[in-house]
Enzyme design. Sequence first.
Site, PDB file in Angstrom:
ATOM      1  N   ASP A 179      15.384 -69.141   5.431  1.00 22.96           N
ATOM      2  CA  ASP A 179      16.582 -68.302   5.331  1.00 22.96           C
ATOM      3  C   ASP A 179      17.153 -67.927   6.685  1.00 22.96           C
ATOM      4  OD1 ASP A 179      16.983 -67.875   2.601  1.00 22.96           O
ATOM      5  OD2 ASP A 179      15.487 -66.280   2.510  1.00 22.96           O
TER       6      ASP A 179
HETATM    7  C1  GLC Z   1      11.392 -65.467   1.868  1.00 23.34           C
HETATM    8  C2  GLC Z   1      12.392 -65.853   0.821  1.00 23.34           C
HETATM    9  C3  GLC Z   1      12.380 -67.335   0.583  1.00 23.34           C
HETATM   10  C4  GLC Z   1      12.506 -68.082   1.873  1.00 23.34           C
HETATM   11  C5  GLC Z   1      11.491 -67.627   2.876  1.00 23.34           C
HETATM   12  C6  GLC Z   1      11.678 -68.259   4.232  1.00 23.34           C
HETATM   13  O1  GLC Z   1      10.114 -65.648   1.394  1.00 23.34           O
HETATM   14  O2  GLC Z   1      12.145 -65.172  -0.388  1.00 23.34           O
HETATM   15  O3  GLC Z   1      13.409 -67.703  -0.290  1.00 23.34           O
HETATM   16  O4  GLC Z   1      12.395 -69.445   1.613  1.00 23.34           O
HETATM   17  O5  GLC Z   1      11.575 -66.236   3.027  1.00 23.34           O
HETATM   18  O6  GLC Z   1      12.801 -67.789   4.876  1.00 23.34           O
HETATM   19  C1  GLC Z   2      13.890 -64.130   3.934  1.00 21.90           C
HETATM   20  C2  GLC Z   2      13.111 -64.020   5.181  1.00 21.90           C
HETATM   21  C3  GLC Z   2      13.437 -62.809   5.961  1.00 21.90           C
HETATM   22  C4  GLC Z   2      14.911 -62.578   6.067  1.00 21.90           C
HETATM   23  C5  GLC Z   2      15.539 -62.621   4.712  1.00 21.90           C
HETATM   24  C6  GLC Z   2      17.007 -62.439   4.771  1.00 21.90           C
HETATM   25  O1  GLC Z   2      13.371 -63.301   2.974  1.00 21.90           O
HETATM   26  O2  GLC Z   2      11.730 -64.047   4.955  1.00 21.90           O
HETATM   27  O3  GLC Z   2      12.871 -62.924   7.234  1.00 21.90           O
HETATM   28  O4  GLC Z   2      15.153 -61.373   6.696  1.00 21.90           O
HETATM   29  O5  GLC Z   2      15.251 -63.827   4.111  1.00 21.90           O
HETATM   30  O6  GLC Z   2      17.547 -62.174   3.521  1.00 21.90           O
END
Ligand code: GLC
Ligand code: GLC
Length: 828
Positions: A487
């Site tokens: 993300d």
């Molecule tokens: C969080 C989010 C997931 C994403 C991951 C890496 O676990 O829930 O959707 O792939 O972060 O950013």
């Molecule tokens: C995912 C990631 C996190 C980030 C978020 C944004 O969950 O793990 O680091 O802040 O996405 O929505």
Amino acid sequence: MRYGHFDDERREYVVTRPDTPLPWINYLGSEDYFALVSNTAGGYSFFRDARLRRLIRYRYNNAPLDVGGRFLYVRDDDTGDYWNPGWQPTQRELEDYTCRHGLGYTVIAAARGGIRTETTYLVPPGETLEVWRTRVTNDRPIAARLSLFGAVEFCLWDAQDDATNFQRNLSTGEVRVEDGVVYHLTEYRERRDHFAWFACSVPVAGFDTSREAFLGAYRGWDRPLAVEGGRLSGSIAHGWQPVGALHATLVLEPGESRDVAFVLGYTENPADDKFDPTDSDRPNTARARALIERYREPGQTDEDLAALQATWTDRLAGLQVTTGDPHVDRMVNIWNPYQCMVTFNLSRSASMFESGIGRGMGFRDSNQDLLGFVHMIPERARARILDIAATQLPDGGAYHQYQPLTKRGNHDVGSGFNDDPAWLVLGVAAYLKETGDRAILDVPVPWDNEEGSQTPLHDHLRRCIDFTLGRLGPHGLPLIGRADWNDCLNLNVFSDRPGESFQTAPNRPGGVAESVFIAGLFVLAAREASAIARLRGDETEASRCAAAATAMTGSIEAHGWDGAWYRRAYDHVGNLVGSAENDEGQIFIEPQGMMAMAGVGLGDGRTRTAIASVRERLATPHGIMLQQPAYATYHLELGEISSYPPGYKENAGVFCHTNPWLMIAEAITGNGDGALDYYLRINPSAREAISDVHRCEPYVYAQMIAGRDAPTHGEAKNSWLTGTAAWNMVAISQWILGIRPEHDGLRVEPVLPESWTSFRATRRFRGTTYDIDVRREPGGGTVGGSDDLVSERGPRVEVVVDGRPIEGTRIPLPGSGTPLVRVEVRLA
Ligand code: GLC
Ligand code: GLC
């Protein structure tokens, strides 16, 4: 250092002191009513949606972190001494404190001054209520006069609004008390068809519904005036902060025990049956009263608990293993499937790290959560797939999340994550392999929930593939959009405005940022889609998908390989990300694991090279870091990833979700030792002994463990709601133990560590129980794997099914109704 221990026999983790490094929580409920309960009885409850139907109020990020939610006070009416059996919030000293977190229930036991309590918290299967049943025992030589006070603070349903819109909601709260039951009725007269109630199993000596009356002016939950004085005042809240507080009194002879249950419930009434009498404004409480009656019966909670435990015994029977390694056995048999159920239910919405108001069900997350859950309750996985697919956009793209209550997609947490659609293909493939239920492919499913827009589910899969193919960049690799699985790799955002969300800020147009990771994911998804099309006899679609996978593999080979590992991406202007050319972020874990799973690089040695690079550059004793070197400076062109301090989260934390991908890669290349080694590095049970470092619960996976660059290396965060649960389940059960559902049968293809000589497993698969016995002959190999691996490593694998040797490692489907199949696997 430990704060408790596992009780595998009872499927419980026993916390033995209340001051754990962080709140160690559990979840109650698995259908409509959910609750978080910490080891000090903190937490909150909601009906289906943690944001829109919140029952009790909770203050996040408090000091201390967890200050109750289920308030229970015991008072010695002879001395005026009072305490909380869960320690918080009074923190009065307890003798013999234990908190047993079990599957869907929690039992907190404590004693003080010769008065023993044992409180069982649970949500009975099928009900929309929670019970706190306290068994009070007098261990004194003389009679004891005692009071029990149970209290909750009602949240005015929409937890977001409740936490922000005081000007309105300090005037809207409404309650009513009848026969000792507190009904929380805010907005019921006007627009709601539901109310909550708080009741006690014995006739109450008093009640309060005004928080201020109960606590007293300028007092908190640690010193409620009413408890101190031993008397509730019968207050009725008009606005402000409505609570439900009830007072039960009991006199216990020496050695005597008595049960008192407090019950918090949620009731919906049909629109034409809201009031009683119909033309009055008196709420119809008949449904609630019938339930409350039930808890006046002693023994009801014991029955509920037995039913709950039976449900879990049955669910867990889907897979049980005996490997001799306690960390493997207890995670595979008990805690990992349990966590999978919780992540399946709650996605990333409500935990000690997710407020319940921020996120609903994630499209990408929910599809992955299915992978660890589908063998337990396939019918719920089926319903979930259809819900998710119904939010899909007509161009094949996805809302990143939807609210479980409305089941409609929204863009609240961002949009345009170009990996999203591919995960739907993987979710559906897992469901089909588990169940063989091909009929699901013909179920009409709407687009964006638009009435009348239905097309069969297989058409949704087709558009998932089209979505990527329609968005390729200059290297023939998929455009990344806002981000992919990671993300925080926001290659088109360029945010320099303080406070702006990387996830919702506009993307800068005109870029060519491509994701090598999505390319690998696409190959995997396109192969699955091809196999699914073939199941339906659609050869045209099957070949189209297969050809797309081949073409994408070509692009990866030409532009994705960096020399010793796979690259991560090309940025907005076409520069490399995740390459030896970079100063920071040279190597990322995600593509290394994904390529192996997609079968890219297996034939040309690149997978092995990439795996070796990961081991050399990313592995730490606390797990495999997401990338290295960590970003020490902010990179405008990379986005949120470089906004985290080095070693945390996506910026070179051990992002546990990705570690199983490497376990799988190790297993695919025949290295059982490597796979198990990675498995144990992040396995919470294996980390229990360092609980003071790890700090999160030792019975569930955490999303992240601080990486080597962090001052707190080894410290876990964001426990419970993480794709780590599903993927570890997949890695250990399907790839290391090698028990893998496929479209035409169960495959048993273990890749064992050297130190193992055997294991046993039972696996329920399409109505048949497979009793599996895997053994290495003396001097035998470790790989029960595919032909090329076997020939490479030398060993011979022999699979005997019900006494007859079979060809290969896939067990042909037995006739339907076959209860048991015996499988022996010999590694010679
Ligand atoms: C969080 C989010 C997931 C994403 C991951 C890496 O676990 O829930 O959707 O792939 O972060 O950013
Ligand atoms: C995912 C990631 C996190 C980030 C978020 C944004 O969950 O793990 O680091 O802040 O996405 O929505």
